[in-house]
Design a protein around this motif. Structure first.
Motif, mmCIF file in Angstrom:
data_model
loop_
_atom_site.group_PDB
_atom_site.id
_atom_site.type_symbol
_atom_site.label_atom_id
_atom_site.label_comp_id
_atom_site.label_asym_id
_atom_site.label_seq_id
_atom_site.Cartn_x
_atom_site.Cartn_y
_atom_site.Cartn_z
ATOM 1 N N ILE A 19 -10.667 -32.983 -29.564
ATOM 2 C CA ILE A 19 -11.633 -32.430 -28.604
ATOM 3 C C ILE A 19 -11.528 -33.159 -27.265
ATOM 4 O O ILE A 19 -11.662 -32.546 -26.195
ATOM 5 N N GLY A 20 -11.248 -34.478 -27.327
ATOM 6 C CA GLY A 20 -11.112 -35.237 -26.085
ATOM 7 C C GLY A 20 -9.870 -34.853 -25.312
ATOM 8 O O GLY A 20 -9.890 -34.763 -24.076
ATOM 9 N N GLN A 21 -8.762 -34.633 -26.033
ATOM 10 C CA GLN A 21 -7.526 -34.235 -25.363
ATOM 11 C C GLN A 21 -7.665 -32.862 -24.709
ATOM 12 O O GLN A 21 -7.190 -32.629 -23.591
ATOM 13 N N LEU A 22 -8.315 -31.926 -25.406
ATOM 14 C CA LEU A 22 -8.523 -30.593 -24.833
ATOM 15 C C LEU A 22 -9.411 -30.673 -23.596
ATOM 16 O O LEU A 22 -9.133 -30.038 -22.570
ATOM 17 N N ALA A 23 -10.470 -31.469 -23.675
ATOM 18 C CA ALA A 23 -11.377 -31.611 -22.537
ATOM 19 C C ALA A 23 -10.641 -32.195 -21.332
ATOM 20 O O ALA A 23 -10.822 -31.754 -20.190
ATOM 21 N N GLU A 24 -9.759 -33.201 -21.588
ATOM 22 C CA GLU A 24 -9.020 -33.821 -20.490
ATOM 23 C C GLU A 24 -8.075 -32.831 -19.828
ATOM 24 O O GLU A 24 -7.974 -32.770 -18.597
ATOM 25 N N ARG A 25 -7.372 -32.029 -20.625
ATOM 26 C CA ARG A 25 -6.440 -31.057 -20.061
ATOM 27 C C ARG A 25 -7.163 -29.961 -19.289
ATOM 28 O O ARG A 25 -6.636 -29.428 -18.312
ATOM 29 N N ALA A 26 -8.342 -29.613 -19.731
ATOM 30 C CA ALA A 26 -9.098 -28.543 -19.065
ATOM 31 C C ALA A 26 -9.927 -29.056 -17.892
ATOM 32 O O ALA A 26 -10.451 -28.261 -17.102
ATOM 33 N N GLY A 27 -10.075 -30.368 -17.765
ATOM 34 C CA GLY A 27 -10.863 -30.938 -16.679
ATOM 35 C C GLY A 27 -12.363 -30.758 -16.871
ATOM 36 O O GLY A 27 -13.099 -30.606 -15.896
ATOM 37 N N ASP A 58 -3.460 -22.677 -27.426
ATOM 38 C CA ASP A 58 -4.099 -21.452 -26.938
ATOM 39 C C ASP A 58 -5.557 -21.677 -26.583
ATOM 40 O O ASP A 58 -6.159 -20.916 -25.831
ATOM 41 N N ALA A 59 -6.154 -22.756 -27.126
ATOM 42 C CA ALA A 59 -7.557 -23.045 -26.808
ATOM 43 C C ALA A 59 -7.722 -23.411 -25.345
ATOM 44 O O ALA A 59 -8.793 -23.200 -24.760
ATOM 45 N N LEU A 60 -6.666 -23.967 -24.732
ATOM 46 C CA LEU A 60 -6.758 -24.347 -23.324
ATOM 47 C C LEU A 60 -6.911 -23.114 -22.446
ATOM 48 O O LEU A 60 -7.771 -23.077 -21.546
ATOM 49 N N ASP A 61 -6.101 -22.079 -22.704
ATOM 50 C CA ASP A 61 -6.226 -20.839 -21.927
ATOM 51 C C ASP A 61 -7.590 -20.197 -22.157
ATOM 52 O O ASP A 61 -8.218 -19.685 -21.211
ATOM 53 N N ARG A 62 -8.041 -20.219 -23.383
ATOM 54 C CA ARG A 62 -9.343 -19.613 -23.688
ATOM 55 C C ARG A 62 -10.480 -20.374 -23.000
ATOM 56 O O ARG A 62 -11.413 -19.763 -22.466
ATOM 57 N N LEU A 63 -10.379 -21.692 -23.003
ATOM 58 C CA LEU A 63 -11.418 -22.497 -22.349
ATOM 59 C C LEU A 63 -11.424 -22.249 -20.846
ATOM 60 O O LEU A 63 -12.494 -22.171 -20.218
ATOM 61 N N ARG A 64 -10.233 -22.140 -20.255
ATOM 62 C CA ARG A 64 -10.181 -21.853 -18.822
ATOM 63 C C ARG A 64 -10.772 -20.484 -18.502
ATOM 64 O O ARG A 64 -11.443 -20.301 -17.483
ATOM 65 N N LEU A 65 -10.540 -19.494 -19.363
ATOM 66 C CA LEU A 65 -11.141 -18.176 -19.163
ATOM 67 C C LEU A 65 -12.663 -18.251 -19.268
ATOM 68 O O LEU A 65 -13.385 -17.658 -18.455
ATOM 69 N N ILE A 66 -13.135 -18.996 -20.258
ATOM 70 C CA ILE A 66 -14.594 -19.155 -20.410
ATOM 71 C C ILE A 66 -15.187 -19.776 -19.155
ATOM 72 O O ILE A 66 -16.220 -19.318 -18.641
#
Length: 332
Positions: A19-27, A58-66
């Protein structure tokens, strides 16, 4: 994170991120990722042996869309619809545009109302404050519609009532001038006066017209279905400021009244009709204010049904008013 929890180096197709790595990549913050995950908008790929969330690339693209959708102030339930339903984005955007338009209209009405209170004398301010304080922003027209349902004769078919209300109730402008706000406030005050709260009463200035009385031989539905044609024919003359005169519009107006009374259009009938209409109660104040509501300052007033009706009544009262039999008018 142990090698067993992530077998692939970051950036390879088999990545699983914490979860931390995803948050870091998404800013974003870990709290943000957890918020969307808990609401089912950001599904996790799996859980680690210790029960920690793991996400695929794929969660990164979805998070950016959200995040993009939330930047547009879309509520979380609408974001879920966009993510889960094919074609939902267009519907959600249309709904948001409508909501934003309503908020903008409310702000413009507030701005015009405040300007109205600024541009007046201290003696006028108290009355204007009372009037505009009773108007919602953006304004509603329910009180105006109720007025017409009280004014119209009983047992009029619902389709006729709906058509009359649609023509008679002005649509408040989205970006009004202060004068239009004042006109609407006065109009609402007029229709909610004691004379109309329980319906117009006989014996007052706003008693019911003769055509609304039962047992008089009238067919009100015929009258109210036919009058719009006469008003439309008279509108160009009213708009141009021409003096009331005989012609096609007047012939249509008289023919509609004659049909409603099962009478023939003759000179004697026209004289009798003129006397009857001249004695009827009027709501000219309503039509004057309605015209001011829809007409920006310095522009010529658009002809309302009331203005056309007044013009036709004046034409009927002219000394040389005679029927023209070149056309037969029948109520629609």
């Amino acid at each position: 994170m142990s090698p067993a929890e992530n077998q692939h180096p970051p950036g390879t197709p088999g990545d699983l991120w914490s979860i931390g790595q995803l948050a870091e990549r998404a800013g974003v913050t870990v709290k943000t990722v957890r918020f969307y995950s808990d609401r089912g908008l950001l599904p996790e790929a799996t859980r680690s042996g210790g029960g920690h969330r793991r996400y695929g690339p794929d969660a990164l693209d979805r998070l950016r869309l959200i995040r993009s959708l939330r930047t547009l102030d879309l509520p979380v339930p609408d974001v879920g619809r966009v993510l889960g339903e094919e074609g939902a984005l267009e519907d959600v955007i249309a709904g948001q545009l409508k909501e934003v338009g309503s908020r903008l209209a409310a702000l413009r009405w507030r701005e015009a109302a405040l300007q109205l209170l600024t541009d007046c004398t201290p003696q006028e301010r108290a009355e204007r404050l009372r009037l505009v304080g009773a108007v919602s922003t953006p304004p509603g027209t329910a009180a105006l519609a109720r007025f017409w349902r009280c004014w119209l004769p009983a047992r009029l078919p619902s389709r006729v009532v709906a058509a009359v209300v649609d023509r008679a109730v002005p649509v408040p402008p989205d970006a009004p001038a202060p004068a239009q706000v004042l006109a609407f406030a006065r109009l609402q005050d007029f229709v909610t006066s004691p004379c109309f709260v329980s319906g117009p009463r006989a014996g007052t200035d706003y008693g019911q017209p003769e055509v609304h009385s039962s047992g008089k031989g009238y067919r009100p539905a015929v009258l109210y279905e036919g009058l719009p044609e006469a008003f439309e024919l008279a509108a160009p003359d009213v708009r141009a400021g021409r003096a009331p005169r005989e012609g096609e519009a007047l012939d249509c107006f008289v023919a509609v009244h004659a049909a409603a009374l099962n009478r023939r259009d003759t000179p004697d009938f026209r004289r009798a009709l003129h006397r009857m209409l001249a004695a009827e109660p009027r709501v000219d104040r309503y039509w004057q204010l309605a015209a001011e509501v829809v007409t920006p300052p310095a522009e010529p007033a658009q002809p309302t049904p009331g203005a056309a009706d007044n013009w036709l009544r004046a034409a009927l009262g002219s000394a040389d008013s005679e029927p023209h039999y070149g056309r037969v008018h029948t109520p629609t």
